[in-house]
Design a protein around this motif. Structure first.
Motif, PDB file in Angstrom:
ATOM      1  N   LEU A 286       0.846  -1.206   0.000  1.00  0.00           N
ATOM      2  CA  LEU A 286       0.000   0.000   0.000  1.00  0.00           C
ATOM      3  C   LEU A 286       0.872   1.244   0.000  1.00  0.00           C
ATOM      4  O   LEU A 286       0.638   2.195  -0.744  1.00  0.00           O
ATOM      5  CB  LEU A 286      -0.896   0.027   1.249  1.00  0.00           C
ATOM      6  CG  LEU A 286      -2.281  -0.599   1.140  1.00  0.00           C
ATOM      7  CD1 LEU A 286      -3.067  -0.373   2.406  1.00  0.00           C
ATOM      8  CD2 LEU A 286      -3.058  -0.037  -0.049  1.00  0.00           C
TER       9      LEU A 286
ATOM     10  N   ASP B  81      -6.717   0.158   3.958  1.00  0.00           N
ATOM     11  CA  ASP B  81      -7.360  -1.073   3.474  1.00  0.00           C
ATOM     12  C   ASP B  81      -7.759  -0.863   2.017  1.00  0.00           C
ATOM     13  O   ASP B  81      -7.455   0.163   1.433  1.00  0.00           O
ATOM     14  CB  ASP B  81      -8.588  -1.426   4.329  1.00  0.00           C
ATOM     15  CG  ASP B  81      -9.602  -0.304   4.346  1.00  0.00           C
ATOM     16  OD1 ASP B  81      -9.576   0.514   3.397  1.00  0.00           O
ATOM     17  OD2 ASP B  81     -10.412  -0.230   5.278  1.00  0.00           O
ATOM     18  N   LEU B  82      -8.451  -1.850   1.449  1.00  0.00           N
ATOM     19  CA  LEU B  82      -8.779  -1.766   0.020  1.00  0.00           C
ATOM     20  C   LEU B  82     -10.051  -0.976  -0.240  1.00  0.00           C
ATOM     21  O   LEU B  82     -10.384  -0.711  -1.376  1.00  0.00           O
ATOM     22  CB  LEU B  82      -8.997  -3.185  -0.534  1.00  0.00           C
ATOM     23  CG  LEU B  82      -7.754  -4.058  -0.625  1.00  0.00           C
ATOM     24  CD1 LEU B  82      -8.120  -5.359  -1.301  1.00  0.00           C
ATOM     25  CD2 LEU B  82      -6.665  -3.357  -1.413  1.00  0.00           C
TER      26      LEU B  82
ATOM     27  N   LEU C 197     -10.010   2.267  -2.414  1.00  0.00           N
ATOM     28  CA  LEU C 197      -9.007   2.290  -3.481  1.00  0.00           C
ATOM     29  C   LEU C 197      -9.644   2.703  -4.802  1.00  0.00           C
ATOM     30  O   LEU C 197     -10.294   1.915  -5.479  1.00  0.00           O
ATOM     31  CB  LEU C 197      -8.350   0.904  -3.605  1.00  0.00           C
ATOM     32  CG  LEU C 197      -6.827   0.911  -3.678  1.00  0.00           C
ATOM     33  CD1 LEU C 197      -6.230   1.763  -2.597  1.00  0.00           C
ATOM     34  CD2 LEU C 197      -6.259  -0.478  -3.626  1.00  0.00           C
TER      35      LEU C 197
ATOM     36  N   ASP D 248     -11.429 -10.005  -2.539  1.00  0.00           N
ATOM     37  CA  ASP D 248     -10.441  -8.939  -2.685  1.00  0.00           C
ATOM     38  C   ASP D 248      -9.358  -9.352  -3.680  1.00  0.00           C
ATOM     39  O   ASP D 248      -8.939  -8.553  -4.522  1.00  0.00           O
ATOM     40  CB  ASP D 248      -9.783  -8.626  -1.333  1.00  0.00           C
ATOM     41  CG  ASP D 248     -10.739  -7.854  -0.435  1.00  0.00           C
ATOM     42  OD1 ASP D 248     -11.586  -7.140  -1.000  1.00  0.00           O
ATOM     43  OD2 ASP D 248     -10.644  -7.977   0.797  1.00  0.00           O
TER      44      ASP D 248
ATOM     45  N   LEU E   3      -8.461  -7.295  -7.128  1.00  0.00           N
ATOM     46  CA  LEU E   3      -7.112  -6.816  -7.428  1.00  0.00           C
ATOM     47  C   LEU E   3      -6.587  -7.453  -8.708  1.00  0.00           C
ATOM     48  O   LEU E   3      -5.958  -6.809  -9.543  1.00  0.00           O
ATOM     49  CB  LEU E   3      -6.184  -7.116  -6.258  1.00  0.00           C
ATOM     50  CG  LEU E   3      -6.433  -6.240  -5.022  1.00  0.00           C
ATOM     51  CD1 LEU E   3      -5.842  -6.873  -3.776  1.00  0.00           C
ATOM     52  CD2 LEU E   3      -5.847  -4.847  -5.230  1.00  0.00           C
TER      53      LEU E   3
END
Length: 1720
Positions: A749, A822-823, A826, A921, A925
């Motif tokens: 990250l 965290d995601l 994003l 997740d 990604l």
């Protein structure tokens, strides 16, 4: 989310949210780790205490907490604030000695010191535990609680940011920004000055406040921006004219934050800046211009005022010194002072007006114009205060030019955000002082009011000229928010350093403003109206940079980069950043930071920090311990902290005398920098000072020699802390929040965010150091030419968008690190599309510029600009090569951003590896990664294509280059290696084929000539088809290429070449069709390509050869080189065809419009086509007003049709309906000449009446006979209304000529030769006969037999029937196959239904149901039984109900022609026999069609056997009742009259009524006379036997079974039900229905009689007739004669002798009986 990661949950918990604390920066410092049970989310530090927020929303306090009575003075260990348990806290804040927390629902809790009301609670000196504080919005009723997002706490005040993005304040001091003089303010109040703005963040110093505000964006500019400043009434936009250029300015700037009322009229201004140091590295920002403030009165002691200022008791508002009311020098005439523009007016002591007064004042101000201000701004009104240091003051009191100066200031203008030097433009003085060094002083202020009111406001020019100031002035071009048009944000960001002047033509070429070129003879004092007109506020440029590539949702998701910093409060250390040390009571915008993209602000005790998107830190305020990170002075304006090259700061924190920075270093792990005071071990933390002694102590401290940093230093221990995500500071303490790297997730990250920050800084430097200088070059347009300049501007604009998006993304990633790590947030996953599009478009525009040779052309200007050794560019391009060519360097630089796409893919993949493969997740990604990887490949390919194409144009023969070279055109392959030749080419001809991504170019030439290629032809790919020619036997490798107008064969030299070209062309065509033609050239994803493009496609094409279509443009569907399917064809002369095509020709349904030049209107054809010609049913509206509806064949009227002529269809002077042959009226037709009042029904030839025919006129004349050449010529019969008849020869219309007989109405007749016109005197030679004298026995009159000389019924309307037969697929009646006929019917119905379904409004629900049932073909072969017979009957009724069925169409056409013939003038009684015959003829011909469709139906009069059980259908009136024969007679009338007659009934019955008029009149008179008698008398009179007389009748108000006696006076009571039944004869149409009614009447009579006699009984005619006569009389049927005749004429022949026949005869007898009844 943690659980999905590959590590276990508990493990992760110990690794996240670790907090470390330390003081100072020496090497000996080791941070201590605070141990808490849960990860820390946020920390806040006061002077000697701190607050921690941990996961789960709990809050811990640590340090000295004197407000907690129970606690010892020193407390280190964090303790839980239990008062907040049960609340989920989301944010915490700490002031010097108080704390605050915000809960999930937006509630605020405060605790700690409250001496100044900073906890928002009245009457308590301290608050031991968190206590709720409510923010109540009193503007709403009832007042509502305002939810809060975040808090900031200072020493004596607290700020809250509400969910509506407004700022609320409480506590004490000017730093509240509230309009009040009463402190403490315990009840939270809204800071009105920031109302309506979108505040992003607030920060509090000890005694000042900062707010980060989003610039007013497009969403805030719904209303038109004002053209004057709401405060000082000056124009916001000004324009100045100089011989060769016009300068437009929107640079008006109100420096003050306080509104004025008219009575107070105070003009408050900061005092002039003293001794600002101008360093070359940091330009002074122009927003620190000084403006005038009222001079102290001569009689008053200035020092007393300044003492009052220090005590904080005076009514100081924004640094204006109050003057006493009696001061003579201040109280100028109030008339002059009202304008407020640059005039110091009388001052009163209450600084804050009430709101209403403010509003009124503003309203009045907005009505003033600049001119009015000018008139009022007399020289006497200007006062200049002495500077605090004793520099000389230029006092303008008696200077007559100062008013003019005022105008100069207000007209001083900035073009494209550059302040131009208007002073020279106006030739007044050689210099203009925008900011004054200490030597100078200001003239009258040019402006006042809040600094941020302007929609596109740039910088202020309030400073006026002092007499003695001639120093050079430097200014910075500062602007509010980046703006972008095509070249927007590039050109407009701060061009630090010199001001520039742009001349008007240059301005226009940028396409940014449309300016009326005003005459150069502009006088100095522009009229305000012109000023306003010319200075139309331009669209706020921010709107031109759509955030995040113009995706609306993205605006809210991505953080805004267009921000401003506002400051207010105490300013003695310069911590407000406004260029002076004055306090401000109201928020003021720090102009110099407006274009710096500030993302975050922080405030130490007396200094302030701003962190920008480009990872720089600006600092200002107290620098006593080096806490600003630089040693520049003065520190009253924002300056950059000195960081080493390549260090990117992304979080800041400020303590009492130190600054803590979190930055990216060389590795992924973040590093910490410290700037400020060193804290010695064991030194006690400084204790709070009383306000009065602050200054001295600080000086003491410094004298004690506490060491401090000159610029930020690296903290050596930072690498041991892990991955730091946020820093906090307060008092002397520092804190860092960090995570350990769990499974590489945290590191990835950080790497993603760090890479994005690095990219943004890189892009910004390319923008400022390369793109902007290039665009600013004067020689640009001459070197590049207009096309390339446009492309370069587009490229710059796209670069700007990409850069902006990157900036927003980096800000978003940084915020994610600081917040959640965290995601979830994003953006690159949620809004991947925005990134992909931005890179695609950018790469396209680089390619387009490159293809047009832009980089080559830029070489020379770049070399001139960057010098012969372009180290700067080499550094930017990260190029290691020795002396690379300039063009290559430029290409590398412009392609640099695209290299980052691969980086995205790599980092997303790296993140993905931290998750379980099965988790969602991981999937997200992985998907994101593959999208960016695919894009990286695609961009790489695009780059290669652009380079290949660019190289190709260099070697291409010059003449063709100009016409063929297009920005988006890319080369795919070309045949210069002779790999491809043209079949059958001439011996010396040379052919060259070049395949681009949008066209195939064929260049031709003849070998010996120098200019090899003389011609070339371009075939657009969208309309190109290519197919391989099988090469088994020929030994040639051929490709057949088809374009709309040419087909040729290409020969390849080998099978390989053939396959290569075939694939290349096919892929290019496919790409061109999918719309990607502009985007990508060869092959989409390579292997995944379709083998060949669709043979059927949609495209547009302009014909150049085809004679019929030359220069016409077709847009629509194609099939193998020919238009096929729906399309639109437009000719240059205005003709348009819209409809379907087949094989390149119009075919199917279409509309055609052709302009008629002479009438200046359009011909409009709507209907069917076949093979390019009008063919089938259609409507043609001619420009002349004529309308033809009917059949066409081969483009002309042919078949049955109707032509209406006349201006308006309603009052058309003539209508023709009939048969056409090759565009001429030929065959039978009816012509209604409305002007003459004549109607002709007969034969035509070539538009002329020829053959037999009938004419009737509106005056009752009737002619039947021969016509020749449009005239009555030959034998004919002429009747007039009174039955006078002529039978004989005619020579012209209505002209008798030759032998004939003239018969009078009374029977006398003349026989002989006649000549003359009818009705105008006839010449007769002949004999006169009067037969009635003697021949009484003989027939009384010589009746003329009509109908012999007219067209017989079966010859009429043949075209209509022929059309129906041809629709069924027969060439002639009954010649054809039944199965084909049924197929045609099904096709017709389905296509029509489909046609209608596209426009459902045409179709009622019942109609569509009918259509559905008709689409099923009924059983049409096999023995006809009764059941089948009824099925057929029902089918016919339905079929005739819809015009989409051929039978229905036929019936519709017949009804139309019948009405045309017999309505209006055609309603002539002599036409009755013809009308009846015509119906019979219809029946016969339709029956023929029905029998063709149902071949087993018996012929006319044949029998259908009844089912074996001999049950008759009760309703079958047509079944012969008395007949014992089992079966039903088939007849055309039984089957078809029910369908046909109701439609034809009105005209037909009218003819009957006219024909029977006399008899009906006699009958009616009798009926009326006889009906006067009561029932019994009438029965007696008619001779009805007594036994049939009803004795009693049902009572009118019947009780049970009660009867009413029939008395002698009773009337209309006997046989009432039978009478009622008979009356229904008028409401039925067909003879069989009417006979049914008669039968029911008889049954009703019989019932009645049976109930009287109470015994069985059989009628005899003698008994029945009088009773029936009675019923007929009482039924009072008006046109009984017509009814009788109609039944007689059209009755089914098989019924005549049956029961129905007898009953009908009875009725007929009654009719005659009544006519001849003698009443005695």
């Amino acid at each position: 989310m943690d659980t999905q990661r590959k590590s276990s949950g508990e493990d992760a918990d110990g690794e996240r949210g670790l907090i470390h604390s330390w003081k100072g920066y020496s090497y000996s410092v080791t941070p201590e780790k605070l141990l808490l049970s849960r990860p820390v989310l946020q920390a806040a530090l006061g002077t000697r205490h701190g607050v921690l927020l941990v996961e789960g929303g709990q809050v811990y306090s640590f340090g000295e907490l004197p407000w907690k009575q129970s606690q010892a003075p020193e407390l280190v260990k964090p303790i839980l604030e239990s008062a907040l348990s049960g609340q989920r806290v989301v944010a915490v804040a700490a002031g010097s000695f108080h704390s605050g927390a915000v809960t999930e629902d937006g509630g605020v809790h405060m605790w700690g010191e409250n001496g100044a009301g900073q906890c928002g609670l009245a009457g308590l000196s301290s608050v031991p535990n968190p206590t709720p504080v409510a923010l109540m919005d009193s503007d709403t009723s009832p007042p509502q609680t305002v939810p809060v997002l975040e808090l900031a706490c200072g020493e004596q005040h607290t700020l809250a940011l509400s969910a509506q993005r407004e700022v609320w304040a409480w506590g004490s001091g000017s730093q509240l920004g509230l309009i009040t003089t009463v402190f403490p303010v315990c009840k939270p109040q809204k800071v009105e000055h920031l109302a309506g703005r979108y505040v992003l963040q607030v920060a509090c110093g000890a005694s000042h406040s900062l707010a980060l505000v989003r610039c007013l964006g497009p969403q805030d500019t719904h209303r038109p921006p004002p053209d004057k400043c709401g405060q000082c009434n000056q124009l916001l936009y000004t324009m100045t004219d100089k011989e060769d250029h016009v300068i437009i300015s929107d640079s008006h700037y109100c420096p003050l934050g306080v509104e004025l009322t008219e009575d107070e009229g105070r003009l408050e201004a900061p005092a002039p800046t003293q001794g600002l140091k101008t360093s070359p590295s940091e330009p002074i920002l122009s927003s620190h211009t000084s403006t005038c403030s009222p001079a102290p009165a001569k009689g008053t002691d200035p020092t007393s005022d300044s003492q009052a200022l220090e005590k904080g008791e005076s009514a100081l508002a924004n640094g204006a010194l109050p003057a006493s009311d009696s001061d003579p020098s201040v109280q100028t005439d109030s008339g002059q002072s009202r304008g407020g523009g640059g005039v110091v007016a009388g001052v009163k002591n209450s600084p804050y007006p009430d709101e209403q007064a403010v509003k009124d004042y503003l309203k009045r101000l907005s009505d003033h114009t600049l001119a009015e201000q000018m008139a009022k701004a007399t020289p006497g009104g200007l006062h200049i205060p002495p500077s605090e240091d004793p520099a000389p003051t230029a006092n303008n009191n008696n200077n007559p030019s100062s008013a003019l100066n005022n105008l100069v200031a207000s007209c001083a203008s900035a073009v494209g955000e550059r302040v131009a030097s208007t002073y020279e433009a106006l030739s007044l003085k050689k210099m203009m002082n925008f900011y004054l060094p200490s030597a100078g002083a200001a003239g009258g202020a040019g402006a006042c009011g809040p600094a941020g009111l302007l929609p596109g406001g740039v910088l202020g020019i309030p400073g006026l000229l002092g007499e003695g100031t001639k120093e050079r002035v430097r200014l910075e071009d500062s602007m509010q928010g980046k703006k972008s048009s095509s070249t927007g944000d590039i050109r407009e960001e701060e061009a630090e350093g010199l001001r520039r002047r742009l001349s008007l033509p240059g301005l226009l070429s940028q396409g940014r403003y449309a300016i009326h070129l005003l005459s150069s003879s502009y006088t100095l004092l522009l009229s305000p109206r012109l000023l306003r007109k010319a200075g139309r506020p331009r669209v706020r440029a921010v709107a031109l940079t759509p955030l995040a590539g113009g995706v609306p949702e993205a605006q809210e998701v991505l953080p805004s980069l267009q921000t401003e910093v506002w400051s207010w409060g105490q300013g003695e250390h310069g911590q407000l950043g406004l260029g002076d040390n004055l306090a401000r009571l109201q928020p003021l915008c720090i102009k110099s930071l407006s274009s710096k993209e500030v993302l975050r602000v922080a405030a130490g005790a007396h200094h302030s920090l701003a962190l920008t998107a480009q990872s720089q830190v600006f600092s200002w305020g107290s620098n006593s311990s080096g806490q600003l990170g630089h040693m520049e002075s003065p520190s009253t304006i924002p300056r950059l902290a000195k960081m080493s090259e390549g260090i990117r700061v992304w979080d800041v924190a400020a303590g009492e005398k130190h600054t803590l920075l979190l930055a990216d270093g060389d590795c992924i792990q973040p590093i910490l920098y410290y700037s400020g005071q060193q804290v010695k071990e064991g030194t006690p933390e400084s204790h709070p000072k009383e306000p009065g002694q602050r200054e001295e102590e600080e000086e003491e401290e410094e004298e004690q020699g506490g060491c401090y940093t000159q610029q930020p230093v690296l903290l050596p221990f930072c690498m041991n802390l892990g991955y730091v995500s946020a820093v906090f500071a307060g008092g002397q303490r520092c804190m860092a929040l960090s995570d350990r790297n769990v499974m590489g997730f945290i590191a990835s990250l950080h790497e993603l965010a760090s890479a994005e920050r690095r990219l943004y800084c890189k892009l910004c430097s390319i923008k400022t150091q390369l793109i902007r200088p290039l665009l600013d070059l004067d020689s640009l347009s001459s070197v590049l030419g207009p096309v390339a300049v446009g492309l370069l501007q587009t490229l710059a604009g796209r670069f700007g968008l990409l850069c902006h998006l990157t900036g927003q993304h980096s800000a978003s990633l940084t915020a994610n690190l600081r917040r959640g790590r965290d995601l979830k947030g994003l953006v690159i996953l949620d809004l991947a599309g925005i990134f992909l599009d931005a890179y695609q478009e950018y790469c396209n525009s680089v390619g387009n510029f490159q293809v047009m040779g832009g980089f080559q052309a830029l070489t020379k200007p770049s070399l001139d600009f960057f010098g012969k050794s372009p180290e700067l560019l080499q550094r930017l391009a990260e190029c290691s090569e020795e002396n690379p060519p300039m063009a290559d360097l430029l290409v590398a630089l412009f392609y640099l951003p695209t290299r980052h796409v691969h980086e995205y893919g790599r980092l997303l993949l790296k993140l993905a590896t931290c998750f379980e493969v099965s988790s969602s997740d991981y999937q997200r990604l992985q998907d994101g990664c593959s999208k960016f990887e695919a894009l990286a490949l695609q961009l790489k390919r695009k780059k290669k294509e652009a380079e290949y194409t660019c190289h190709f144009w260099k070697s291409f023969p010059g003449k063709m280059t100009d016409s063929l070279r297009k920005p988006h055109r890319r080369l795919i392959c070309e045949s210069s290696n002779k790999a491809l030749t043209l079949q059958n080419a001439g011996r010396f001809s040379v052919n060259w084929f070049i395949l681009f991504n949008d066209a195939l170019v064929h260049a031709q030439g003849v070998a010996p000539y120098k200019s090899l290629f003389s011609t070339h032809h371009v075939f657009p790919l969208a309309t190109l088809w290519v197919e391989p020619i099988p090469d088994e036997n020929t030994g040639l490798y051929g490709l057949k290429v088809i374009s709309p107008e040419e087909t040729f064969t290409l020969l390849a030299c080998s099978p390989m070449e053939k396959a290569k070209w075939l694939r290349a062309i096919n892929q290019a065509v496919d790409q061109a069709l999918s719309g990607a033609g502009q985007e990508t050239a060869s092959g989409g994803s390579g292997a995944g390509q379709k083998a060949e493009p669709p043979i059927s496609r949609t495209a547009s094409y302009t014909f150049y050869k085809d004679s019929r279509l030359k220069e016409a443009t077709y847009e629509g569907r194609w099939l193998a080189g020919k238009p096929n399917g729906r399309g639109v064809l437009k000719w240059p002369d205005g003709r348009i065809y819209t409809g379907t095509f087949k094989n390149g020709l119009e075919d199917g349904f279409g509309e055609y419009i052709a302009p008629n030049k002479t009438l200046n209107k359009n011909d409009h054809y709507q209907g069917h086509w076949k093979e390019g010609k009008m063919h089938g049913l259609a409507t043609y509206r001619y420009a002349s007003g004529e309308v033809y509806e009917g059949s066409f064949q081969d483009g002309v009227r042919h078949g049955h049709g109707m032509l209406r002529s006349g201006k308006l269809n309603t009052s058309s002077p003539s209508v023709f309906i009939g048969q056409w042959l090759h565009d001429k009226k030929t065959g039978y037709g009816v012509f209604d000449d409305i002007t003459k009042g004549e109607k002709y029904m007969g034969m035509w030839q070539d538009h002329l009446r020829q053959g037999t025919g009938v004419i009737v006129t509106q005056f009752g004349l009737y002619y039947e006979g021969a016509f020749k050449d449009n005239k009555m010529m030959g034998t004919g019969i002429l009747l007039s209304e009174d039955d006078t008849t002529y039978e004989g020869e005619f020579s012209e219309d209505w002209t008798l000529n030759g032998k004939g007989v003239l018969t009078m109405a009374n029977g006398d007749y003349l026989e002989g030769s006649f000549s003359g016109e009818w009705g105008a005197g006839l010449k007769v030679t002949g004999s006169y006969f009067k037969p009635n004298l003697y021949d009484t026995d003989k027939d009384k009159t010589r009746t003329v037999k009509l109908g012999r000389l007219c067209v017989c019924a079966d010859d009429k309307w043949q075209a209509v029937f022929e059309e129906c037969w041809s629709q069924l697929g027969c060439e002639a009646p009954a010649r054809g196959e039944t199965w084909r006929a049924w197929e045609n019917i099904a096709v017709a119905l389905t296509t029509s239904r489909r046609h209608i379904q596209n426009s459902p409004e045409l179709l009622s629900r019942s109609h569509s149901r009918t259509l559905e049932s008709l689409e099923v073909i009924p059983q049409h072969v096999g023995i006809i039984t009764m059941e089948r017979y009824h099925t057929i009957r029902r089918y016919l009724i339905k079929a005739c109900d819809t015009p989409l069925h051929p039978l229905g169409r036929l019936v519709e056409a017949l009804v139309a022609v019948y009405r045309m013939t017999y309505v209006g003038v055609g309603a002539n009684r002599r036409l009755l026999p013809q009308a009846v015959n015509e119906i019979k003829s219809y029946l016969r011909q339709i029956f023929q069609i029905v029998r063709f469709l149902f071949p087993d139906l018996p012929e006319e009069g044949g029998l259908v056997p009844e089912p074996s059980t001999d049950k008759r259908e009760p309703g079958s009136a047509d079944a012969p009742l008395e007949s014992p024969k089992p079966g039903r007679v088939v007849s055309s009338s039984a089957l078809l009259l029910p369908v046909l007659l109701p439609r034809l009934y009105p005209p037909l019955f009218t003819l009957y009524a006219l024909d029977k008029e006399r008899e009906d009149d006699v009958y009616w008179e009798c009926v009326l006379r006889l009906n006067k008698q009561p029932d019994l008398a009438l029965l007696a009179f008619l001779g009805v036997q007594q036994k049939f007389w009803p004795v009693s009748i049902p009572a009118s108000m019947p009780a049970l079974g009660e009867k009413q006696q029939v008395l002698s006076s009773t009337k209309d009571a006997c046989f009432a039900s039978a009478v009622e039944t008979l009356q229904q004869i008028s409401t039925t149409f067909t003879p069989s229905d009417k006979l049914q009614v008669i039968q029911q009447t008889f049954e009703e009579i019989t019932q009645k009689v049976l109930s009287l006699l109470k015994e069985d009984f059989l009628w005899s005619m003698d008994d029945l007739f009088p009773v029936f006569l009675y019923v007929v009389l009482r039924a009072r049927i008006r046109n009984l004669g017509s009814e009788v005749s109609l039944i007689e004429d059209l009755m089914d022949p098989c019924v005549q002798h049956g029961e129905h026949g007898i009953m009908f005869t009875t009725l007929k007898a009654c009719y005659y009986q009544i006519q001849h009844e003698k009443v005695t």
